[in-house]
Scaffold this motif. Structure first.
Motif, PDB file in Angstrom:
ATOM      1  N   ASP A   1      15.728  -0.994 -36.309  1.00 17.01           N
ATOM      2  CA  ASP A   1      14.511  -0.909 -35.558  1.00 17.01           C
ATOM      3  C   ASP A   1      14.498  -2.106 -34.424  1.00 17.01           C
ATOM      4  OD1 ASP A   1      11.789  -0.636 -34.775  1.00 17.01           O
ATOM      5  OD2 ASP A   1      10.914  -1.998 -36.379  1.00 17.01           O
ATOM      6  N   ASN A   2      14.995  -1.469 -33.288  1.00 15.42           N
ATOM      7  CA  ASN A   2      15.571  -2.347 -32.115  1.00 15.42           C
ATOM      8  C   ASN A   2      16.367  -3.518 -32.605  1.00 15.42           C
ATOM      9  OD1 ASN A   2      14.003  -0.905 -30.217  1.00 15.42           O
ATOM     10  ND2 ASN A   2      12.213  -1.765 -31.023  1.00 15.42           N
ATOM     11  N   GLY A   3      17.401  -3.260 -33.511  1.00 12.41           N
ATOM     12  CA  GLY A   3      18.136  -4.285 -34.176  1.00 12.41           C
ATOM     13  C   GLY A   3      18.233  -4.103 -35.744  1.00 12.41           C
ATOM     14  N   VAL A   4      19.021  -4.688 -36.524  1.00  7.39           N
ATOM     15  CA  VAL A   4      18.880  -4.599 -38.000  1.00  7.39           C
ATOM     16  C   VAL A   4      17.611  -5.174 -38.273  1.00  7.39           C
ATOM     17  CG1 VAL A   4      20.201  -5.047 -39.963  1.00  7.39           C
ATOM     18  CG2 VAL A   4      21.389  -4.436 -38.029  1.00  7.39           C
ATOM     19  N   THR A   5      17.057  -4.565 -39.193  1.00  6.54           N
ATOM     20  CA  THR A   5      15.748  -5.182 -39.806  1.00  6.54           C
ATOM     21  C   THR A   5      15.733  -5.095 -41.321  1.00  6.54           C
ATOM     22  OG1 THR A   5      14.579  -4.386 -38.003  1.00  6.54           O
ATOM     23  CG2 THR A   5      13.033  -4.960 -39.623  1.00  6.54           C
ATOM     24  N   ARG A   6      15.220  -6.254 -42.135  1.00  2.00           N
ATOM     25  CA  ARG A   6      15.052  -6.075 -43.646  1.00  2.00           C
ATOM     26  C   ARG A   6      13.577  -5.647 -43.831  1.00  2.00           C
ATOM     27  NH1 ARG A   6      19.006  -8.429 -46.407  1.00  2.00           N
ATOM     28  NH2 ARG A   6      20.385  -9.870 -44.986  1.00  2.00           N
ATOM     29  N   ALA A   7      13.557  -5.217 -45.089  1.00  2.00           N
ATOM     30  CA  ALA A   7      12.327  -4.723 -45.615  1.00  2.00           C
ATOM     31  C   ALA A   7      12.352  -4.708 -46.979  1.00  2.00           C
ATOM     32  CB  ALA A   7      12.066  -3.408 -45.316  1.00  2.00           C
ATOM     33  N   ASN A   8      11.408  -5.089 -48.060  1.00  2.17           N
ATOM     34  CA  ASN A   8      11.419  -4.800 -49.439  1.00  2.17           C
ATOM     35  C   ASN A   8      10.053  -4.363 -49.767  1.00  2.17           C
ATOM     36  OD1 ASN A   8      14.056  -6.309 -50.093  1.00  2.17           O
ATOM     37  ND2 ASN A   8      13.153  -7.795 -48.886  1.00  2.17           N
ATOM     38  N   GLY A   9      10.256  -3.940 -51.097  1.00  3.34           N
ATOM     39  CA  GLY A   9       9.008  -3.283 -51.593  1.00  3.34           C
ATOM     40  C   GLY A   9       9.166  -2.003 -52.355  1.00  3.34           C
ATOM     41  N   LEU A  10       8.083  -1.657 -52.960  1.00  5.77           N
ATOM     42  CA  LEU A  10       7.737  -0.263 -53.590  1.00  5.77           C
ATOM     43  C   LEU A  10       7.620   0.789 -52.514  1.00  5.77           C
ATOM     44  CD1 LEU A  10       5.625  -1.012 -56.822  1.00  5.77           C
ATOM     45  CD2 LEU A  10       7.812  -0.740 -56.672  1.00  5.77           C
TER      46      LEU A  10
ATOM     47  N   ASP B   1       3.721  -2.130 -48.048  1.00  8.92           N
ATOM     48  CA  ASP B   1       3.025  -2.845 -47.271  1.00  8.92           C
ATOM     49  C   ASP B   1       2.801  -1.941 -46.039  1.00  8.92           C
ATOM     50  OD1 ASP B   1       5.490  -2.618 -45.880  1.00  8.92           O
ATOM     51  OD2 ASP B   1       5.956  -4.501 -45.647  1.00  8.92           O
ATOM     52  N   GLN B   2       2.880  -0.919 -45.990  1.00 11.19           N
ATOM     53  CA  GLN B   2       2.474   0.344 -45.001  1.00 11.19           C
ATOM     54  C   GLN B   2       3.847   0.345 -43.783  1.00 11.19           C
ATOM     55  OE1 GLN B   2      -0.083   2.261 -45.538  1.00 11.19           O
ATOM     56  NE2 GLN B   2       0.277   1.039 -47.179  1.00 11.19           N
ATOM     57  N   THR B   3       4.899  -0.268 -44.010  1.00 11.29           N
ATOM     58  CA  THR B   3       5.971  -0.093 -43.036  1.00 11.29           C
ATOM     59  C   THR B   3       6.496   1.259 -43.181  1.00 11.29           C
ATOM     60  OG1 THR B   3       6.530  -2.448 -43.173  1.00 11.29           O
ATOM     61  CG2 THR B   3       8.040  -1.059 -42.517  1.00 11.29           C
TER      62      THR B   3
ATOM     63  N   ALA C   1      21.110   0.323 -45.352  1.00 14.00           N
ATOM     64  CA  ALA C   1      21.695  -0.093 -46.631  1.00 14.00           C
ATOM     65  C   ALA C   1      20.414   0.123 -47.445  1.00 14.00           C
ATOM     66  CB  ALA C   1      22.205  -1.349 -46.952  1.00 14.00           C
ATOM     67  N   VAL C   2      20.558   0.476 -48.657  1.00  9.45           N
ATOM     68  CA  VAL C   2      19.426   0.518 -49.823  1.00  9.45           C
ATOM     69  C   VAL C   2      20.076  -0.102 -51.184  1.00  9.45           C
ATOM     70  CG1 VAL C   2      17.853   1.931 -51.318  1.00  9.45           C
ATOM     71  CG2 VAL C   2      18.530   2.441 -48.727  1.00  9.45           C
ATOM     72  N   ASN C   3      19.303  -1.213 -51.488  1.00 11.60           N
ATOM     73  CA  ASN C   3      19.993  -1.791 -52.783  1.00 11.60           C
ATOM     74  C   ASN C   3      21.392  -1.878 -52.928  1.00 11.60           C
ATOM     75  OD1 ASN C   3      17.191  -1.753 -53.228  1.00 11.60           O
ATOM     76  ND2 ASN C   3      17.296  -0.553 -55.164  1.00 11.60           N
ATOM     77  N   GLY C   4      21.854  -2.650 -51.800  1.00  6.35           N
ATOM     78  CA  GLY C   4      23.426  -3.041 -51.915  1.00  6.35           C
ATOM     79  C   GLY C   4      24.243  -1.799 -51.587  1.00  6.35           C
ATOM     80  N   LEU C   5      23.881  -0.608 -51.472  1.00  5.98           N
ATOM     81  CA  LEU C   5      24.702   0.471 -51.234  1.00  5.98           C
ATOM     82  C   LEU C   5      24.635   0.934 -49.426  1.00  5.98           C
ATOM     83  CD1 LEU C   5      26.339   2.940 -52.205  1.00  5.98           C
ATOM     84  CD2 LEU C   5      24.414   4.222 -52.380  1.00  5.98           C
ATOM     85  N   PHE C   6      25.549   0.731 -49.040  1.00  5.97           N
ATOM     86  CA  PHE C   6      25.569   0.966 -47.405  1.00  5.97           C
ATOM     87  C   PHE C   6      26.011   2.344 -46.868  1.00  5.97           C
ATOM     88  CE2 PHE C   6      25.909  -3.621 -48.153  1.00  5.97           C
ATOM     89  CZ  PHE C   6      25.230  -4.174 -47.198  1.00  5.97           C
ATOM     90  N   SER C   7      25.428   2.660 -45.701  1.00 10.27           N
ATOM     91  CA  SER C   7      26.077   3.592 -44.914  1.00 10.27           C
ATOM     92  C   SER C   7      27.552   3.554 -44.572  1.00 10.27           C
ATOM     93  CB  SER C   7      25.282   3.709 -43.586  1.00 10.27           C
ATOM     94  OG  SER C   7      25.839   4.639 -42.784  1.00 10.27           O
ATOM     95  N   SER C   8      28.322   4.484 -44.711  1.00 12.44           N
ATOM     96  CA  SER C   8      29.634   4.329 -44.393  1.00 12.44           C
ATOM     97  C   SER C   8      29.974   3.826 -43.025  1.00 12.44           C
ATOM     98  CB  SER C   8      30.481   5.610 -44.743  1.00 12.44           C
ATOM     99  OG  SER C   8      30.046   6.595 -43.979  1.00 12.44           O
ATOM    100  N   ASP C   9      29.365   4.169 -42.022  1.00 12.83           N
ATOM    101  CA  ASP C   9      29.536   3.797 -40.726  1.00 12.83           C
ATOM    102  C   ASP C   9      28.959   2.291 -40.304  1.00 12.83           C
ATOM    103  OD1 ASP C   9      26.782   4.634 -40.603  1.00 12.83           O
ATOM    104  OD2 ASP C   9      27.168   6.190 -38.891  1.00 12.83           O
ATOM    105  N   TYR C  10      28.239   1.691 -41.234  1.00 14.98           N
ATOM    106  CA  TYR C  10      27.640   0.422 -40.911  1.00 14.98           C
ATOM    107  C   TYR C  10      28.772  -0.664 -40.768  1.00 14.98           C
ATOM    108  CZ  TYR C  10      24.598  -3.688 -41.313  1.00 14.98           C
ATOM    109  OH  TYR C  10      24.134  -4.791 -41.211  1.00 14.98           O
TER     110      TYR C  10
END
Length: 82
Positions: free
Chosen positions: A33-42, A59-61, A70-79
């Motif tokens: 999102d215009n750079g690497v961005t973190r998000a957490n939540g249900l 949070d409506q993101t 990446a999701v929960n420690g699993l990364f995209s192979s090209d990251y």
């Protein structure tokens, strides 16, 4: 040697997002999102818009699934960051 878990090249985080959504488990996410961005939540919902798959956190993101690094420690192979 540094190693990390990755999805296969050309793979998608969609199955993992659906599983987290169905089991009502927290997602820890890195995405573009215009750079690497973190998000957490249900994950509140999973939907399609303009032919793309998206999800919305409590949070409506809203995040497009193909923008995930990446999701929960699993990364995209090209990251390649970190």
């Amino acid at each position: 040697m540094d190693t990390r878990a990755t999805i296969p090249p050309g793979g998608s985080f969609y199955p993992m997002i659906m599983e987290l959504y169905e089991k009502k488990q927290v997602a820890a996410i890195l995405y573009e999102d215009n750079g690497v961005t973190r998000a957490n939540g249900l994950i509140e919902s999973v939907f399609e818009r303009d032919g793309r798959r998206w999800f919305r956190l409590e949070d409506q993101t809203e995040i497009r699934i193909d923008k995930l690094y990446a999701v929960n420690g699993l990364f995209s192979s090209d990251y390649s960051e970190c």
